[in-house]
Design a protein around this motif. Structure first.
Motif, PDB file in Angstrom:
ATOM      1  N   GLU C  24       0.839  -1.202   0.000  1.00 48.88           N
ATOM      2  CA  GLU C  24       0.000   0.000   0.000  1.00 48.88           C
ATOM      3  C   GLU C  24       0.876   1.256   0.000  1.00 48.88           C
ATOM      4  O   GLU C  24       0.603   2.206  -0.722  1.00 48.88           O
ATOM      5  N   ALA C  65      -7.207  -4.173   4.040  1.00 49.00           N
ATOM      6  CA  ALA C  65      -6.598  -3.235   3.090  1.00 49.00           C
ATOM      7  C   ALA C  65      -6.730  -3.747   1.655  1.00 49.00           C
ATOM      8  O   ALA C  65      -7.026  -2.974   0.736  1.00 49.00           O
ATOM      9  N   MET C  68     -10.161  -3.100   0.469  1.00 54.35           N
ATOM     10  CA  MET C  68     -10.386  -1.688   0.154  1.00 54.35           C
ATOM     11  C   MET C  68      -9.818  -1.343  -1.224  1.00 54.35           C
ATOM     12  O   MET C  68     -10.332  -0.483  -1.930  1.00 54.35           O
ATOM     13  N   SER C 158      -6.826   9.536  -1.671  1.00 55.37           N
ATOM     14  CA  SER C 158      -7.702   9.252  -0.529  1.00 55.37           C
ATOM     15  C   SER C 158      -7.795   7.754  -0.286  1.00 55.37           C
ATOM     16  O   SER C 158      -7.692   7.276   0.846  1.00 55.37           O
ATOM     17  N   GLY C 159      -7.986   7.025  -1.350  1.00 52.16           N
ATOM     18  CA  GLY C 159      -8.107   5.578  -1.214  1.00 52.16           C
ATOM     19  C   GLY C 159      -6.823   4.949  -0.701  1.00 52.16           C
ATOM     20  O   GLY C 159      -6.852   4.014   0.104  1.00 52.16           O
ATOM     21  N   LYS C 160      -5.686   5.457  -1.156  1.00 52.01           N
ATOM     22  CA  LYS C 160      -4.413   4.912  -0.694  1.00 52.01           C
ATOM     23  C   LYS C 160      -4.245   5.140   0.802  1.00 52.01           C
ATOM     24  O   LYS C 160      -3.874   4.230   1.549  1.00 52.01           O
ATOM     25  N   VAL C 161      -4.523   6.372   1.228  1.00 54.11           N
ATOM     26  CA  VAL C 161      -4.359   6.676   2.651  1.00 54.11           C
ATOM     27  C   VAL C 161      -5.352   5.863   3.477  1.00 54.11           C
ATOM     28  O   VAL C 161      -5.012   5.368   4.557  1.00 54.11           O
ATOM     29  N   ALA C 162      -6.549   5.682   2.962  1.00 50.71           N
ATOM     30  CA  ALA C 162      -7.528   4.873   3.686  1.00 50.71           C
ATOM     31  C   ALA C 162      -7.039   3.432   3.826  1.00 50.71           C
ATOM     32  O   ALA C 162      -7.145   2.826   4.910  1.00 50.71           O
ATOM     33  N   ALA C 163      -6.477   2.888   2.754  1.00 50.83           N
ATOM     34  CA  ALA C 163      -5.963   1.515   2.830  1.00 50.83           C
ATOM     35  C   ALA C 163      -4.817   1.426   3.827  1.00 50.83           C
ATOM     36  O   ALA C 163      -4.698   0.461   4.589  1.00 50.83           O
ATOM     37  N   SER C 165      -4.518   3.255   6.420  1.00 46.25           N
ATOM     38  CA  SER C 165      -5.046   3.408   7.776  1.00 46.25           C
ATOM     39  C   SER C 165      -5.643   2.092   8.285  1.00 46.25           C
ATOM     40  O   SER C 165      -5.851   1.933   9.491  1.00 46.25           O
ATOM     41  N   ALA C 166      -5.886   1.162   7.372  1.00 44.30           N
ATOM     42  CA  ALA C 166      -6.336  -0.162   7.815  1.00 44.30           C
ATOM     43  C   ALA C 166      -5.255  -0.868   8.614  1.00 44.30           C
ATOM     44  O   ALA C 166      -5.529  -1.747   9.424  1.00 44.30           O
TER      45      ALA C 166
ATOM     46  N   VAL F 231      -7.750  11.029   8.275  1.00 43.05           N
ATOM     47  CA  VAL F 231      -8.060   9.684   8.769  1.00 43.05           C
ATOM     48  C   VAL F 231      -7.114   9.251   9.868  1.00 43.05           C
ATOM     49  O   VAL F 231      -7.387   8.307  10.594  1.00 43.05           O
TER      50      VAL F 231
END
Lengths: 233, 233, 233, 233, 233, 233
Positions: C24, C65, C68, C158-163, C165-166, F231
């Motif tokens: 990620e 992750a 996501m 955004s999606g990368k940071v969200a992944a 944060s998993a 996040v």
């Protein structure tokens, strides 16, 4: 070791430098070794070093140094600090390569903080574009330098330093020519080369002729492997 | 050109490869040139290529290829895909360097995607730490490779391909050995070297002996330049 | 610009990392772009990150992750801090390359201060030796990294940071994963690439297929240029 | 493989060379692939090759070669062997980049022994400073070249050689253009790229657009990550 | 950590840039740190940025930015887009090095797509040939850049951005100066340096003076190790 | 020059070498300069040099050399010729970095023909992954080495050679330790650094602290530039 990796009898060797004393500093020992081996050595000094003493001192010094090495001296006729890597400079060098039928060229390393050194290196690479052997030497102003080819100058270090001392006006005046650093660098590179004292070279390309076979072109290759496309045949 | 930059009579040349056929692919033409020039050539194949056909085919193929080249063959005795650049591997190579009194070593390039190739290159650099001539050849699995030294193999390309063809089991089975690419690469490097067909080498270090002066150590240098600190004298 | 240099529909993309969250961090944005483009994405996490929290947390985080991102997750089964670039590791990766019929591989950069990262990069280069597309991503522990290939991740940051944060256990505990540095590096590389936010890659090799012509081997070339030597024909 | 990493429909491709035939030699196969893929291809030949035959032969040859490739031809109007990487040359190239709205630029590699090639490469890097895709091709005079990006030209090799053969005056006269070396290099690079025949490129930067998302600037990023310092807001 | 690796009180620091705002972008934070540490800082702006707004705006902006940094401003007097790395440019820079008795020089990185940046970097390397400390900074147009030396600018980032904002005409008009990318790059390099925000530098050479011992030449070395050859003594 | 670029009072300096005498050869002069500047110096010798004389001679020699330098000596406890860059070696080095709270680490260069040197360099880069200052020194077996950072050892050369002479068993027996080459290399690098005698270093990273501002994290930066994504907040 019964033989040697390299031999040179009758080779035409051309050493090129921007200013008087550049060649001796960079490859004076190798040139002495070439002369000892029976090669013909020519030194092409591209400018007259006009920014030094103006009374012809540097010309006379360079002539004496060439004599001490046993090399023929050719002047390129350009002016100190005004060398540009343009077509005219390429042509000056090209003519000496042709007239000497050079087999091997020594010249400044391409990355150098002196603009004349950079220009001479670049113009030589253009002029020598069809030659199979181009080696770059180090100057005090050379920047990145990662040599892989060396010449043993243990037997020629005295001669190199003597030739350098012929450039009395330069050695005395310049903060860049430090005789003790010349000796130290030769020992440093010698240690890298696993010998005594060495000059170090960065090759653009260097063809080793291992056997006395020469003059072969692509014609000797079996016809079935000839790669020439039909449209050119 | 009346002479040649390089000569070799009686040189001891050692070519090292991880598996059967690695050496022929990388420097088979240069080895043929060495043999033609009167050098003694030894091939050290570090593993038996056990991952190929299991009935001894690869040993016999390698023996035949060495014969075709005119080289002595030595097996390192390690196992295919299990070579590690550790002290034991260094010692295996060191012993062959010593027994052959090698003047010049050819070996894989250090950056290679095959772990055995990397290991053999690294171990050879350790074993050859006191040698003045180490040249790296390219394999199909080599990654970054920036050669500067070349050998003209125009006269030896047929012989190289013939030696490769002795490795029939490998050439037929492997997607990595493509005979036409061998010829094409030789022409590509030949073009880079401004000759016909060439093998290309990346030197770790290569001392050129320009004149028949040998065996000189630091002792020959004038005493006043001897750098040995007094505490060691 | 009416079109785009690159497209991928149905490509099989394989991203390989040594530990949970490595992928990620290195190429999460590019993977999201691949998924958006209709490609099949597989993530191979070589070890379980056993040196982190021991209760399976890292496995569950990695699974979340991957979900996501929209990628399939494969575990390599090796142990954290014990990866070696040997034949066994090569085989683990090779099997996933084969089972996914990967067209494009993302993996750690070769020069990295973490031994597992180096080992996974080296083993992947061995396993992917016949693949035409291998791109290396940067990790916080990567040493020299000189990227030349970029993917625009502006829409996927955004999606990368969200992944990322998993991977709560890792992000909280590690001094090496700094979320703000992730965003900053994406902007830094975006600026280098003359776009907004980017992920940066160093290619080992990358074949661009410009036209929908595929499956051509050397056979299509005119017979007169075929280079296969006769001894193999 | 159901798709392809790259696609190009309607891309504007600009290939830049110092002299007639430089572009065909360096990237003629890739240009044919672009045309086949529906891209618009423009060739900018910076000088007229005045040092060749003086009767306009080289202009007509270049026009015929461009036609064979299916490209639009633009002349830069500078003189052979007199190109300098100055603001005027940058402007010449900039205007063609602007008028073609180029998405992708092909140009000489920066390290080349011909001064015009170096100058065109340097000026192009200045002119293309805001472009996301600049790839460098190899010429016979190129020095260090370490390609990582390849285009499969197996289907276009005949076309490339045919376009080169349009430059009859040059091919016959020049020791630097060797048709068989062109084919051999394509096979050599193809082998490096794990395909048949390839052209090889060294990227300055290459953005891959993996998905049909375009025109995104930094504005799309969540406001909380916007990095613009308040003093500029 | 009780001390610091580096200190500077009374150092003479010279920062050199081709155009107004180049210096602030490249090393504005480091200059603020030098001023805070009590060093004397001089900024040499080689051209007037004539290609920007013509009413002297850029001169006034640069003067204001220098004031904000606390540096003395010197104009080189050359013209925008016309800088050449020739003897005249070397002399301009040499004079400022001499008049400021510079101990440390900051300048553009050598590989840059803007011809003025390249020329200023090259001329500075010539002018600073006897200096022991030359560090290269990155510009938006810099090409290959592999920094290894960093300055912590966490405390000076506000000041750097403020100084940049003084160049209002440039920041508004140029696609190359992106304030958010300035902050992002500082964080990116800070992460590489294992600190907060950093400026990154590529050294040509950097002598660290670890102890308050200065002014020592080779004379202090024991006579028995003096390397000066007798012919020069 | 009224000040100095660098100062160190109370710095904790850690020098790491694979075998007895490696550290003195590589950075003995710099360590003496650190001691003279009031820094605390620790030497970590990773193996006992068991392949030399077996009676504890090398341990006693190393202890005496450390005393002469004024450094604390720590033994890593691994065995000569058996060092591997694995997690265990990383941990050994990590513990000494932690116990000494090292600010600056000196270690072998990564490219070295001795497997222990390579392993110690690689493991140190892992162990020092969060340190801001890692400098690599040259050994006689180092391969590619391109230093950019230097320490003036003119005043410490006698001390360095004296410390080396404490390793009597090694200096007498090894073909790799040549005292005169040590002096010559110091002069060679001094010439490169534009000073007298120098030790040369290749940095992985080196943060210069120009001003007595320390302990700043990212928190000090204005909140509006904080890059931490929401996040994670």
């Amino acid at each position: 070791m019964d033989g040697a990796v390299t031999r040179n009898a009758g080779l035409s060797v051309l050493a090129i430098g921007a200013h008087p004393d550049d060649i001796e500093l960079g490859c004076g020992g190798a040139l002495l070794a070439h002369v000892a081996a029976g090669d013909r050595v020519t030194m092409l000094v591209v400018t007259g070093g006009e920014n030094g003493p103006g009374d012809g001192a540097r010309h006379r010094e360079q002539e004496r140094a060439a004599q001490m090495i046993g090399a023929r001296l050719v002047w390129g006729g350009l002016r100190d600090c005004e060398v540009s890597p343009d077509a005219a400079t390429v042509r000056v060098i090209e003519q000496v390569i042709e007239s000497t039928r050079a087999d091997l060229v020594y010249v400044h390393a391409p990355e150098d903080s002196h603009q004349d050194h950079r220009a001479v290196a670049a113009a030589t690479l253009g002029a020598a574009r069809r030659l199979s052997r181009v080696l770059h030497y180090q100057s005090p102003s050379t920047l990145t330098f990662t040599p892989t080819v060396y010449v043993d100058v243990t037997a020629y270090l005295s001669g190199k330093v003597a030739a350098l001392s012929a450039h009395a006006s330069q050695v005395e005046m310049s903060a860049m020519v430090e005789p003790d650093a010349v000796v130290a660098s030769a020992r440093h590179w010698g240690s890298q080369a696993r010998i005594g004292y060495a000059e170090a070279f960065q090759p653009t390309r260097l063809v080793l002729d291992l056997a006395p076979v020469s003059g072969l072109g692509t014609a000797q290759v079996a016809a079935s492997w000839q790669l020439t496309p039909a449209v050119f045949a």
